[in-house]
Design an enzyme around this catalytic site. Sequence first.
Site, PDB file in Angstrom:
ATOM      1  N   LYS A 136       0.828  -1.205   0.000  1.00  0.00           N
ATOM      2  CA  LYS A 136       0.000   0.000   0.000  1.00  0.00           C
ATOM      3  C   LYS A 136       0.862   1.254   0.000  1.00  0.00           C
ATOM      4  CE  LYS A 136      -0.542   0.368   5.040  1.00  0.00           C
ATOM      5  NZ  LYS A 136      -1.483   0.294   6.169  1.00  0.00           N
ATOM      6  N   THR A 186      -9.482   3.593  11.262  1.00  0.00           N
ATOM      7  CA  THR A 186     -10.601   4.035  10.422  1.00  0.00           C
ATOM      8  C   THR A 186     -11.083   2.926   9.496  1.00  0.00           C
ATOM      9  OG1 THR A 186      -9.112   4.841   8.689  1.00  0.00           O
ATOM     10  CG2 THR A 186      -9.724   6.395  10.437  1.00  0.00           C
TER      11      THR A 186
END
Length: 315
Positions: free
Chosen positions: A196, A227
């Site tokens: 990522k 989150t």
Amino acid sequence: MLSVSNKPFKVFSGTKSRYLAEKICESLGCPLGNMNIEHFSDGEFAVSYEESIRGQIIYLVQSTFPNSDNLMELLLMIDAAKRASAYKINAVIPYFGWARQDRKDKPRVSIGAKLIADMLSAAGVDRVITMDLHADQIQGFFNVPVDHLYGSTIFAPYIKSLNLKNLVIASPDVGGSKRAGSYSKHLGVPMVLCHKTREKANVVAEIRVIGDVQGKDVIIVDDMVDTAGTLCKAADVMMGQGANSVRAIVSHGMMSGHAVENVMNSALCELIFTDSIPFDTSRCPKVKVLSIADMFADTIARVQDHKSISAQYIM
């Protein structure tokens, strides 16, 4: 109920971790200690023990998740215990906050995890019992014994109970490859990695999957979900590459910001984490919470009896 030696000990809890401390005490077969935390109108608070702890070994259960009041409570609990002549002060910190700040990854930043370790030591802690630190090397920030437990003790049996035919373990980033590799080896299944890139903190720009997930039942393993942006994006990418199902197992469910909305709108069919941080599962039907109370109770019993805790480690 666990068998514990007759050495005097007591368990106390901060405000936000009382739910877990009560379950730990139930497993130990002992009452939760009585203490009072008085709050003033300006937000300041004071801690007092409402029973004698002189000469006692005490265990203070408190995760240091945001806000910082939880950390401050723990520091005051340690200080009050030291001044009340407790024999040994053991901090039971299921979730150790600020652990993502374990190094200087750019100029002019703090190393928050080291600062918290120094604060706990300065307050007078004699031992720390925690679980799934964001970085294992944080144990070295302390000059007192650290018993580092692993959520895999809870998660591995649950994964096996799912009886998934084409199971694959995935790491959401390269940094978590060691953790994922341990699950992969223990369960005897393949592993895939996600690479990522981030635009900024809590914002993932792109995720690429390294490995084959076609027709597989994927379980992503990580130490925390904040989150849920990384987990949800990884799940969507894997389903787009032909995965049969995607689940995520994480140790600490912070679930901040739009996490619930992100999970509900994602391809994740299930998100499993522990009760190191309180979470109301009615907020998100996809979430399943597994309790770590028995694991921590067993560790406390072993510490009391001066026994090895290595039996806790299944991988």
